[in-house]
Design a protein around this motif. Structure first.
Motif, mmCIF file in Angstrom:
data_model
loop_
_atom_site.group_PDB
_atom_site.id
_atom_site.type_symbol
_atom_site.label_atom_id
_atom_site.label_comp_id
_atom_site.label_asym_id
_atom_site.label_seq_id
_atom_site.Cartn_x
_atom_site.Cartn_y
_atom_site.Cartn_z
ATOM 1 N N ASP A 1 10.319 -0.424 -8.016
ATOM 2 C CA ASP A 1 9.953 0.142 -9.319
ATOM 3 C C ASP A 1 8.505 0.628 -9.307
ATOM 4 O O ASP A 1 8.198 1.706 -9.830
ATOM 5 N N ARG A 2 7.630 -0.161 -8.707
ATOM 6 C CA ARG A 2 6.209 0.203 -8.653
ATOM 7 C C ARG A 2 5.998 1.442 -7.783
ATOM 8 O O ARG A 2 5.268 2.366 -8.169
ATOM 9 N N VAL A 3 6.625 1.489 -6.622
ATOM 10 C CA VAL A 3 6.501 2.637 -5.718
ATOM 11 C C VAL A 3 7.022 3.900 -6.382
ATOM 12 O O VAL A 3 6.372 4.945 -6.362
ATOM 13 N N LEU A 4 8.200 3.822 -6.993
ATOM 14 C CA LEU A 4 8.791 5.005 -7.621
ATOM 15 C C LEU A 4 7.988 5.456 -8.836
ATOM 16 O O LEU A 4 7.894 6.646 -9.109
ATOM 17 N N ALA A 5 7.356 4.507 -9.540
ATOM 18 C CA ALA A 5 6.516 4.885 -10.687
ATOM 19 C C ALA A 5 5.287 5.657 -10.222
ATOM 20 O O ALA A 5 4.924 6.679 -10.798
ATOM 21 N N ARG B 1 0.851 -1.184 0.000
ATOM 22 C CA ARG B 1 0.000 0.000 0.000
ATOM 23 C C ARG B 1 0.888 1.235 0.000
ATOM 24 O O ARG B 1 1.916 1.259 0.665
ATOM 25 N N LEU B 2 0.462 2.238 -0.746
ATOM 26 C CA LEU B 2 1.183 3.511 -0.809
ATOM 27 C C LEU B 2 0.224 4.620 -0.425
ATOM 28 O O LEU B 2 -0.853 4.734 -1.001
ATOM 29 N N ILE B 3 0.621 5.407 0.564
ATOM 30 C CA ILE B 3 -0.198 6.522 1.043
ATOM 31 C C ILE B 3 0.551 7.817 0.783
ATOM 32 O O ILE B 3 1.723 7.954 1.137
ATOM 33 N N ASP B 4 -0.128 8.771 0.133
ATOM 34 C CA ASP B 4 0.410 10.118 -0.060
ATOM 35 C C ASP B 4 0.069 10.888 1.207
ATOM 36 O O ASP B 4 -1.091 11.206 1.465
ATOM 37 N N LEU B 5 1.067 11.175 2.029
ATOM 38 C CA LEU B 5 0.831 11.792 3.335
ATOM 39 C C LEU B 5 0.398 13.248 3.234
ATOM 40 O O LEU B 5 -0.338 13.727 4.086
ATOM 41 N N THR B 6 0.853 13.962 2.216
ATOM 42 C CA THR B 6 0.465 15.373 2.103
ATOM 43 C C THR B 6 -0.996 15.513 1.700
ATOM 44 O O THR B 6 -1.673 16.442 2.131
#
Length: 192
Positions: free
Chosen positions: A183-187, A121-126
């Motif tokens: 790679d997925r996170v950085l994309a 899971r990736l969360i954009d904190l801002t």
């Protein structure tokens, strides 16, 4: 086992500061190294800041016990000082024996397969938003054997890995997984 990788703890967060939390069960043959390997892959990017932090440290706030609650994670991440928060949950890391093909009573092919399954899971904190939640599964083939007997022995000793070989085998599998995850996170993070 919980490993935290945090970026931006000592200075103001940039657009590419990434906090990473890896949750992995204990395995009989070896401890998972996904956290450290993922840190290595993420830190190869010059504009990404990543540093390893112990989850029980007194310096930063304690990581929330409910790692699926986005609001708690956003608050924790903002207090810690990152731009993105990645949680990686390893559900299973195992070795299976599979039958490839066979001609009954004549020939059989078996192979060992290493598997790692979980969720990222990736969360954009801002923005306080979950931007990615995806399951993952990676496999790597190990030893295989052809049996030209009627026995059809799934437990053939030639299929087994020694303890040191098993550690090396899963280290390479974890490295492959971390390369795909980074790679997925950085994309996704790079496109924000």
């Amino acid at each position: 086992m919980v490993i935290l990788l945090a970026g931006g703890l000592l200075s103001a967060p940039t657009d590419r500061d990434i906090l990473v939390n890896v949750i992995a069960p204990r395995f009989a043959y070896s401890d998972s190294q996904v956290g450290q390997v993922l840190k290595r892959h993420l830190s190869r990017k010059a504009d990404v800041r990543v540093c390893l932090v112990d989850g029980d440290s007194d310096i930063e706030p304690a990581f929330p016990h409910d790692y699926l609650n986005v609001d708690s994670l956003v608050e924790w991440g903002r207090e810690t000082g990152g731009r993105y928060l990645v949680t990686v949950e390893i559900i299973s890391e195992r070795l299976e024996t599979r039958k490839g093909f066979h001609i009954p009573l004549v020939v059989h092919k078996y192979e060992s397969v290493g598997i790692i399954e979980g969720e990222i899971r990736l969360i954009d904190l801002t923005r306080g938003k979950l931007v990615m939640a995806e399951p993952f599964r990676i496999e790597r083939k190990g030893p295989r054997i052809f049996q030209a007997t009627m026995d059809d022995d799934k437990n053939d000793p030639d299929l087994h890995l020694t303890a040191p070989d098993k550690v090396r085998f899963f280290a390479e599998l974890e490295d492959n997984l971390c390369e795909l995850l980074s790679d997925r996170v950085l994309a996704v993070a790079g496109g924000r």
